[in-house]
Design a protein around this motif. Structure first.
Motif, PDB file in Angstrom:
ATOM      1  N   ALA A 235     -31.944  19.437  35.080  1.00 34.31           N
ATOM      2  CA  ALA A 235     -30.855  19.235  36.041  1.00 34.31           C
ATOM      3  C   ALA A 235     -29.478  19.320  35.382  1.00 34.31           C
ATOM      4  CB  ALA A 235     -31.017  17.880  36.730  1.00 34.31           C
ATOM      5  N   THR A 236     -29.396  18.889  34.135  1.00 33.08           N
ATOM      6  CA  THR A 236     -28.089  18.806  33.467  1.00 33.08           C
ATOM      7  C   THR A 236     -27.817  19.957  32.510  1.00 33.08           C
ATOM      8  OG1 THR A 236     -28.993  17.468  31.654  1.00 33.08           O
ATOM      9  CG2 THR A 236     -28.125  16.282  33.585  1.00 33.08           C
ATOM     10  N   GLY A 237     -28.895  20.653  32.094  1.00 33.76           N
ATOM     11  CA  GLY A 237     -28.723  21.677  31.079  1.00 33.76           C
ATOM     12  C   GLY A 237     -28.524  21.107  29.690  1.00 33.76           C
ATOM     13  N   ILE A 238     -28.862  19.828  29.519  1.00 29.49           N
ATOM     14  CA  ILE A 238     -28.699  19.139  28.230  1.00 29.49           C
ATOM     15  C   ILE A 238     -30.044  18.533  27.848  1.00 29.49           C
ATOM     16  CG2 ILE A 238     -27.461  17.311  26.990  1.00 29.49           C
ATOM     17  CD1 ILE A 238     -25.296  17.475  29.181  1.00 29.49           C
ATOM     18  N   LEU A 239     -30.530  18.827  26.659  1.00 28.15           N
ATOM     19  CA  LEU A 239     -31.777  18.207  26.222  1.00 28.15           C
ATOM     20  C   LEU A 239     -31.645  16.694  26.314  1.00 28.15           C
ATOM     21  CD1 LEU A 239     -32.707  20.408  23.126  1.00 28.15           C
ATOM     22  CD2 LEU A 239     -33.736  20.461  25.420  1.00 28.15           C
ATOM     23  N   PHE A 240     -32.745  16.020  26.723  1.00 25.74           N
ATOM     24  CA  PHE A 240     -32.627  14.595  27.028  1.00 25.74           C
ATOM     25  C   PHE A 240     -32.115  13.750  25.861  1.00 25.74           C
ATOM     26  CE2 PHE A 240     -33.991  10.230  27.563  1.00 25.74           C
ATOM     27  CZ  PHE A 240     -33.388   9.944  28.784  1.00 25.74           C
ATOM     28  N   PRO A 241     -32.572  13.948  24.614  1.00 25.03           N
ATOM     29  CA  PRO A 241     -32.014  13.120  23.528  1.00 25.03           C
ATOM     30  C   PRO A 241     -30.496  13.233  23.415  1.00 25.03           C
ATOM     31  CG  PRO A 241     -34.028  14.174  22.796  1.00 25.03           C
ATOM     32  CD  PRO A 241     -33.685  14.792  24.126  1.00 25.03           C
ATOM     33  N   GLU A 242     -29.964  14.419  23.658  1.00 21.07           N
ATOM     34  CA  GLU A 242     -28.510  14.599  23.607  1.00 21.07           C
ATOM     35  C   GLU A 242     -27.850  13.966  24.821  1.00 21.07           C
ATOM     36  OE1 GLU A 242     -24.644  15.740  22.484  1.00 21.07           O
ATOM     37  OE2 GLU A 242     -26.502  15.366  21.367  1.00 21.07           O
ATOM     38  N   TYR A 243     -28.502  14.052  25.990  1.00 21.67           N
ATOM     39  CA  TYR A 243     -27.956  13.388  27.176  1.00 21.67           C
ATOM     40  C   TYR A 243     -27.897  11.875  26.955  1.00 21.67           C
ATOM     41  CZ  TYR A 243     -26.830  12.190  31.929  1.00 21.67           C
ATOM     42  OH  TYR A 243     -26.174  11.702  33.035  1.00 21.67           O
ATOM     43  N   LEU A 244     -28.954  11.309  26.399  1.00 22.94           N
ATOM     44  CA  LEU A 244     -28.962   9.884  26.090  1.00 22.94           C
ATOM     45  C   LEU A 244     -27.818   9.533  25.139  1.00 22.94           C
ATOM     46  CD1 LEU A 244     -30.325   7.029  25.982  1.00 22.94           C
ATOM     47  CD2 LEU A 244     -31.713   7.906  24.099  1.00 22.94           C
TER      48      LEU A 244
END
Length: 272
Positions: A115-124
């Motif tokens: 949804a964000t286009g950002i890998l989850f670890p980086e989103y976190l």
């Protein structure tokens, strides 16, 4: 706080514990504050907080489809998607059973990344870790269980849980209140619980017995423990949160040691 010294008797090479009150005051620490511990499932509240920020940012919605047929983001956060513990297998219809699921959190992380286009670890990192100054924390793998952090960093998160700055307080209240009430399920390490109450990524104490918190913990207590020998709880009635980290895997020692430790911490807080 003298009660924190009880960790010296834990069968771990390294252990650390601390208490932070609802106004952000660190009431006490014991053990190294900067030692990096594997969090195991204490990763999940961090991941859930990032997911809730994604909801508030409009990237995802709690009730949009995610996971198996009939499941939503809300179901994944509340362990009611029907997914199995550690495999991509559907064991029940969404919303009918509380099946504690690492897979569910991994599916959620992938959903947010898409949804964000950002890998989850980086989103976190961007959503939670950087704003809270959690510079020693990272997620090198699964959003269900692979977080690494320190006592100092988790105290920052525990303070945030008690006085949210990154989330609307109403969202935080919903996340730490029972979602899909009345569902039975297994609390890992403690067997079948009826009901097995959870919020959105946070386990709710309620009347569960046996439990990893204390006999004197209020029913509103919420948090999480991890198989790495770690836990974080927030007791709103006590106006405090406690973090404990160890490098000894969860087992009979923790089942025996953690509840009296929590009761001693709560007793000392009441006596202040």
């Amino acid at each position: 706080m003298d009660s924190l010294r009880m960790i010296e008797n834990w069968p771990a090479a390294t252990a650390a514990a601390a208490v932070v009150t609802a106004d952000g005051t660190v009431a006490g620490t014991h053990g190294p504050t900067d030692h990096r511990f594997a969090l195991a499932s204490v990763t999940k509240p961090l991941a859930a907080y990032a997911a809730l920020i994604a909801v508030e940012e409009g990237a995802i919605e709690l009730d949009e489809p995610a996971g198996p047929e009939g499941s939503t983001v809300r179901h994944l956060l509340a362990h009611t998607s029907g997914l199995a513990f550690d495999e991509h297998r559907t064991m029940a219809a969404a919303g009918t059973r509380r099946i504690y699921s690492n897979t569910g959190f991994e599916v959620l992380g992938d959903h947010i990344a898409k949804a964000t286009g950002i890998l989850f670890p980086e989103y976190l990192r961007q959503a939670v870790l950087v704003p809270l100054g959690m510079t020693a924390t990272d997620l090198p793998g699964s959003p269900a269980k692979d977080g690494v952090s320190t006592l100092a960093d988790l105290l920052r998160f525990a303070a945030e849980l008690q006085a949210p700055r990154l989330l609307d307080p109403r969202t935080a209240t919903e996340a730490t209140s029972v979602v899909f009430p009345g569902l039975p399920g297994v609390l890992p390490g403690y067997g079948n619980q009826k009901p097995n109450d959870w919020g959105l990524g946070f386990e709710i104490r309620d009347g569960k017995s046996p439990h990893w918190t204390g006999a004197s913990s209020s029913p509103r207590t919420f948090g999480h423990f991890g198989q790495a020998g770690t836990f974080l709880w927030v007791d709103p009635d006590a106006g405090a949160a406690c973090v404990a980290l160890a490098d000894r895997a969860f087992g009979p020692w923790a089942i025996e040691a953690w509840p009296p430790f929590t009761d001693a911490v709560l007793a000392e807080l009441r006596g202040r």
